[in-house]
Design a protein around this motif. Structure first.
Motif, short mmCIF file in Angstrom:
data_model
loop_
_atom_site.label_atom_id
_atom_site.label_comp_id
_atom_site.label_asym_id
_atom_site.label_seq_id
_atom_site.Cartn_x
_atom_site.Cartn_y
_atom_site.Cartn_z
N GLY A 1 0.81 -1.22 0.00
CA GLY A 1 0.00 0.00 0.00
C GLY A 1 0.84 1.26 0.00
O GLY A 1 0.51 2.22 0.68
N SER B 1 -1.96 10.25 5.07
CA SER B 1 -1.34 9.02 5.55
C SER B 1 0.07 9.35 6.02
O SER B 1 0.66 10.33 5.57
CB SER B 1 -1.27 7.98 4.43
OG SER B 1 -2.55 7.66 3.95
N ARG C 1 -0.12 3.75 3.35
CA ARG C 1 -1.55 3.66 3.62
C ARG C 1 -1.89 2.53 4.57
O ARG C 1 -2.87 2.62 5.32
CB ARG C 1 -2.31 3.47 2.31
CG ARG C 1 -2.20 4.66 1.36
CD ARG C 1 -3.02 4.40 0.11
NE ARG C 1 -2.98 5.54 -0.79
CZ ARG C 1 -3.61 5.58 -1.97
NH1 ARG C 1 -4.32 4.54 -2.35
NH2 ARG C 1 -3.54 6.65 -2.73
N ASN C 2 -1.10 1.46 4.54
CA ASN C 2 -1.37 0.30 5.39
C ASN C 2 -0.47 0.27 6.61
O ASN C 2 -0.32 -0.79 7.24
CB ASN C 2 -1.20 -0.99 4.58
CG ASN C 2 -2.19 -1.08 3.44
OD1 ASN C 2 -3.23 -0.43 3.45
ND2 ASN C 2 -1.87 -1.87 2.42
N GLN D 1 -13.21 1.98 3.62
CA GLN D 1 -11.88 1.77 3.04
C GLN D 1 -11.73 2.52 1.73
O GLN D 1 -10.70 3.16 1.47
CB GLN D 1 -11.62 0.27 2.83
CG GLN D 1 -10.26 -0.06 2.24
CD GLN D 1 -9.13 0.32 3.15
OE1 GLN D 1 -9.05 -0.17 4.27
NE2 GLN D 1 -8.25 1.20 2.70
#
Length: 396
Positions: A22, A78, A110-111, A349
């Motif tokens: 991500g 993010s 992002r993750n 999401q």
């Protein structure tokens, strides 16, 4: 981005250190088409691979990185890591960009995983294993040449060079003396820096004012670099219990300090910042004078009784945020409703990916729009999704 080259394979001795998913690449502050990929940190390079097309792979050599900066995430953002880069090498291999006006790139996580990546990348930059790799390659080539010469001469020869135990002891003693001298100089420099810390903070505040007055005369790279140095200096005279007591007066003064330090950060985050992010940022700015979570919460609660540009807000789900006083829910509801209508339906999401914010805050935006009647929910086995509210717009 013009320092990136096409990845064609791993080098001899190159080790895989960390992998993450991500990841989005920024050319300076500009988003690129490399928006969803997997990143691999090795002892020599940073490798990015497209998640949907694995044949697209680009890499950045660690030897081109001059400095690193970790940028916390928040509402609309993010967490990111910024790399300030050296000049483009003369003999650079082909890559996706032939020219860029920026001297820095950013990786958006992002993750999550930004903290571990930053720690491991910093360690690799300090160890500089790519230099040892080049040395080993040169030594291997030299050994091959020597072996070839010996085989041609057909004269076996064995030479043993040793300095003995006494020489080894002298080398160890000399190394210890150099280390002691380096440590002594480092502590002397640190003492001088601490003595001049207040003067440096005053100077940095003066320069910050000049930057605002002459915004067009300063490049983006210089502004990013200066903000990093300014943040590392911290608050010159933080509010403490020793100077302001333990009661209401202490929390009120602390509230003023929080607004002074975090107001611009909250505005840059879209007008809302998670209280957990605020806790990390204020403590980073305060240096050794760390705040407890209870003191921060009580100080933020006192914002309601003061005429300050920030206030504490608690969503229906219990999530606590710092919010700008000029923030308006009506605008957030309008933007969220319009996005849902354009997309036909959205999950939390998907909204987080579009707004580039955390899933938690994306869900709060959708719930806020639902509460105002702008969207409707569908809670099924596939999860929670939001749709345009046709009950208000459609008639039989």
């Amino acid at each position: 981005m013009d320092r990136f080259v096409w990845f064609i394979g791993y080098e001899i001795g190159e080790e895989k250190i960390y992998s993450g998913t991500g990841i989005r690449l920024y050319d300076g502050d500009t988003k690129t088409c490399y928006e969803n990929g997997n990143v691999t940190l090795t002892s020599y390079r940073i490798i990015w691979q497209d998640a949907s097309n694995t044949s697209v792979q680009i890499c950045l050599g660690l030897n081109l990185i001059k400095s690193t900066e970790k940028q916390a995430g928040g509402l609309g953002k993010s967490p990111k890591i910024c790399f300030t880069l050296d000049d483009v090498p003369v003999n650079k291999d082909p890559g996706p960009y032939s020219r860029s006006r920026y001297n820095h790139v950013r990786l958006s996580f992002r993750n999550g995983g930004d903290n571990e990546f930053f720690t491991r990348c910093t360690k690799q930059l300090q160890e500089k294993k790519w230099l040892a790799g080049k040395l080993r390659a040169n030594q291997t080539a030299s050994a091959h040449v020597q072996t070839s010469l010996v085989e041609k001469s057909k004269v076996p020869e064995l030479r043993i060079s040793a300095s003995g135990i006494g020489g080894i002891r002298r080398d160890i003693e000399e190394t210890n003396r150099k280390n002691e001298a380096s440590i002594s100089n480092a502590f002397q420099d640190l003492s001088k820096l601490m003595n001049k810390a207040k003067e440096m903070v005053d100077l940095s505040n003066t320069i910050a004012t000049k930057i605002k007055e002459k915004k067009g005369d300063i490049t983006d790279d210089e502004t990013v670099k200066f903000k990093a140095h300014l943040l590392s200096l911290g608050i010159p005279n933080p509010v403490t219990k020793e100077t302001h007591g333990n009661g209401t007066h202490y929390h009120m003064q602390l509230a003023h300090e929080i607004c002074k330090v975090l107001r611009s950060e909250v505005d840059d985050s879209g007008g809302i910042m998670l209280l957990a992010d605020a806790y990390c940022r204020i403590n980073r700015a305060r240096g050794l004078e760390l705040l407890s979570p209870d003191d921060l919460l009580n100080a933020c609660k006192s914002l309601a009784n003061l005429t300050l540009p920030l206030k504490l807000r608690e969503f229906d789900s219990g999530v606590l945020v710092l919010q700008s006083a000029i923030h308006r829910d009506e605008l957030v509801i309008k933007q969220t409703k319009q996005l849902v209508e354009e997309s036909k339906s959205l999950s939390a999401q998907e909204a987080a990916n579009i707004f580039d914010i955390s899933v938690l805050l994306a869900k709060e935006r959708l719930l806020l729009a639902e509460k105002a009647g702008g969207v409707c929910r569908d809670d099924s086995s596939e999860g929670l999704r939001f749709y345009p509210n046709l009950f208000l717009t459609k008639t039989r």
